[in-house]
Design an enzyme around this catalytic site. Sequence first.
Site, PDB file in Angstrom:
ATOM      1  N   TYR A  89      69.398  14.560  76.026  1.00 58.82           N
ATOM      2  CA  TYR A  89      70.073  15.173  74.878  1.00 58.82           C
ATOM      3  C   TYR A  89      71.584  14.917  74.882  1.00 58.82           C
ATOM      4  O   TYR A  89      72.158  14.561  73.851  1.00 58.82           O
ATOM      5  CB  TYR A  89      69.767  16.672  74.934  1.00 58.82           C
ATOM      6  N   SER A 141      76.906  17.821  69.306  1.00 61.98           N
ATOM      7  CA  SER A 141      76.831  19.044  70.117  1.00 61.98           C
ATOM      8  C   SER A 141      78.050  19.112  71.015  1.00 61.98           C
ATOM      9  O   SER A 141      78.657  18.074  71.339  1.00 61.98           O
ATOM     10  CB  SER A 141      75.571  19.011  70.978  1.00 61.98           C
TER      11      SER A 141
HETATM   12  N1  LIG Z   1      71.503  25.962  68.414  1.00 65.93           N
HETATM   13  C1  LIG Z   1      72.348  25.440  69.279  1.00 65.93           C
HETATM   14  O1  LIG Z   1      72.750  26.118  70.238  1.00 65.93           O
HETATM   15  C2  LIG Z   1      72.848  24.030  69.085  1.00 65.93           C
HETATM   16  C3  LIG Z   1      73.978  23.620  69.813  1.00 65.93           C
HETATM   17  C4  LIG Z   1      74.460  22.331  69.630  1.00 65.93           C
HETATM   18  C5  LIG Z   1      73.836  21.469  68.753  1.00 65.93           C
HETATM   19  N2  LIG Z   1      72.721  21.876  68.057  1.00 65.93           N
HETATM   20  C6  LIG Z   1      72.102  20.915  67.155  1.00 65.93           C
HETATM   21  O2  LIG Z   1      71.978  21.501  65.877  1.00 65.93           O
HETATM   22  C7  LIG Z   1      70.918  20.887  65.159  1.00 65.93           C
HETATM   23  C8  LIG Z   1      70.058  21.949  64.506  1.00 65.93           C
HETATM   24  O3  LIG Z   1      69.450  22.714  65.527  1.00 65.93           O
HETATM   25  P1  LIG Z   1      69.197  24.277  65.382  1.00 65.93           P
HETATM   26  O4  LIG Z   1      70.004  24.953  66.421  1.00 65.93           O
HETATM   27  O5  LIG Z   1      69.319  24.706  63.976  1.00 65.93           O
HETATM   28  O6  LIG Z   1      67.679  24.341  65.883  1.00 65.93           O
HETATM   29  P2  LIG Z   1      66.350  24.873  65.152  1.00 65.93           P
HETATM   30  O7  LIG Z   1      66.560  26.226  64.607  1.00 65.93           O
HETATM   31  O8  LIG Z   1      65.257  24.680  66.159  1.00 65.93           O
HETATM   32  O9  LIG Z   1      66.158  23.835  63.945  1.00 65.93           O
HETATM   33  C9  LIG Z   1      65.833  22.491  64.192  1.00 65.93           C
HETATM   34  C10 LIG Z   1      65.440  21.828  62.872  1.00 65.93           C
HETATM   35  O10 LIG Z   1      65.119  20.447  63.144  1.00 65.93           O
HETATM   36  C11 LIG Z   1      63.855  20.154  62.540  1.00 65.93           C
HETATM   37  N3  LIG Z   1      63.138  19.129  63.295  1.00 65.93           N
HETATM   38  C12 LIG Z   1      62.895  19.087  64.636  1.00 65.93           C
HETATM   39  N4  LIG Z   1      62.120  18.020  64.934  1.00 65.93           N
HETATM   40  C13 LIG Z   1      61.867  17.392  63.748  1.00 65.93           C
HETATM   41  C14 LIG Z   1      61.108  16.248  63.395  1.00 65.93           C
HETATM   42  N5  LIG Z   1      60.445  15.537  64.313  1.00 65.93           N
HETATM   43  N6  LIG Z   1      61.072  15.878  62.094  1.00 65.93           N
HETATM   44  C15 LIG Z   1      61.720  16.591  61.143  1.00 65.93           C
HETATM   45  N7  LIG Z   1      62.451  17.685  61.421  1.00 65.93           N
HETATM   46  C16 LIG Z   1      62.517  18.081  62.707  1.00 65.93           C
HETATM   47  C17 LIG Z   1      63.096  21.486  62.573  1.00 65.93           C
HETATM   48  O11 LIG Z   1      62.123  21.501  61.525  1.00 65.93           O
HETATM   49  P3  LIG Z   1      60.531  21.398  61.692  1.00 65.93           P
HETATM   50  O12 LIG Z   1      60.177  21.993  63.026  1.00 65.93           O
HETATM   51  O13 LIG Z   1      60.013  22.169  60.521  1.00 65.93           O
HETATM   52  O14 LIG Z   1      60.237  19.937  61.596  1.00 65.93           O
HETATM   53  C18 LIG Z   1      64.213  22.456  62.238  1.00 65.93           C
HETATM   54  O15 LIG Z   1      64.405  22.542  60.857  1.00 65.93           O
HETATM   55  C19 LIG Z   1      70.195  19.993  66.156  1.00 65.93           C
HETATM   56  O16 LIG Z   1      70.573  18.647  65.993  1.00 65.93           O
HETATM   57  C20 LIG Z   1      70.681  20.504  67.513  1.00 65.93           C
HETATM   58  O17 LIG Z   1      70.649  19.497  68.485  1.00 65.93           O
HETATM   59  C21 LIG Z   1      72.228  23.134  68.203  1.00 65.93           C
END
Ligand SMILES: NC(=O)c1ccc[n+]([C@@H]2O[C@H](COP(=O)([O-])OP(=O)(O)OC[C@H]3O[C@@H](n4cnc5c(N)ncnc54)[C@H](OP(=O)(O)O)[C@@H]3O)[C@@H](O)[C@H]2O)c1
Length: 263
Positions: free
Chosen positions: A155, A142
């Site tokens: 985080y 991130s």
């Molecule tokens: N969006 C942002 O602004 C942002 C910024 C920087 C970094 N990130 C990083 O990007 C990555 C993806 O996030 P996103 O933004 O796409 O968020 P998201 O839309 O909430 O997706 C998160 C994904 O992680 C899965 N997940 C969460 N807990 C889990 C568990 N215990 N076991 C298995 N799967 C799990 C969820 O699936 P289920 O709920 O179906 O399990 C979902 O598919 C993360 O690592 C996040 O930290 C995001």
Amino acid sequence: MTAPRRKALITGASAGIGATFARQLAARGHDLLLVARRRDRLQDLANELARQHQVQCEVLSVDLASPGATATVMAHLDRLGWRIDFLVNNAGLSGHSKFAASPWAPLAGEIQLMMSTLTELTHAIAPGMIERRWGRIINVSSLAALSPPGESLLYSAIKSYVLVLSQSLDMEFKPHGVHVTALCPGFTHSEFHDVMGTRNTANRLPRVLWQQPEDVVEEAIAAVTKGKPVCVPGRVNKFLTIVMRPMPLWMSYLMGRTFNPFK
Ligand SMILES: NC(=O)c1ccc[n+]([C@@H]2O[C@H](COP(=O)([O-])OP(=O)(O)OC[C@H]3O[C@@H](n4cnc5c(N)ncnc54)[C@H](OP(=O)(O)O)[C@@H]3O)[C@@H](O)[C@H]2O)c1
């Protein structure tokens, strides 16, 4: 005889950035194993991508925050007879409560999901890539890893670990044909802030700070293909990184304490 299609494993593929990785890797002709907890979401996406791109799409519903998760994933790969060429360690979330006031279980879950399982899965899959002298690994960190520290954000510490681990593994693996990239997205449209419970605050942030997941993922795939160990997607995020990195530690601490929008 045609070469077998490359096989990709994507964690957190049921939403947001992970689902976008699935779409873009399927479009590039990869077979996919999609992993997350919500099986119905994974299955719908797998059906759609298999139909659209004539690739094999498998799903596995598993809680990656549980200590036995990597063994479950590896047993599933054995049953499929698959060896993974492209690993995307993407699953993640952020809690939003004070560290001391939070029960231990959710904090332990964050550590297991984004540090232990990510590391264990990489450890289980990388030797096969090294043996075959080809592999691509994207670990989703991130912009938080490159930003001033935020109060109560376990985080940021976790994502800093992911960044440094990825750089270090890239040094070890690259001579064997395996590239590792830490992807450091800034604010990206997904379900992340709904899960975190910070949607209202997030919606008030300037639009210029936000990226679409399609742009983030395209830049990440290009970066790992070229062998770049760190990918900060988007011009605004790159600019912020340049401004924030040379800051003295005391100034970084002060800035993080003063300007945390989620406090
Ligand atoms: N969006 C942002 O602004 C942002 C910024 C920087 C970094 N990130 C990083 O990007 C990555 C993806 O996030 P996103 O933004 O796409 O968020 P998201 O839309 O909430 O997706 C998160 C994904 O992680 C899965 N997940 C969460 N807990 C889990 C568990 N215990 N076991 C298995 N799967 C799990 C969820 O699936 P289920 O709920 O179906 O399990 C979902 O598919 C993360 O690592 C996040 O930290 C995001």
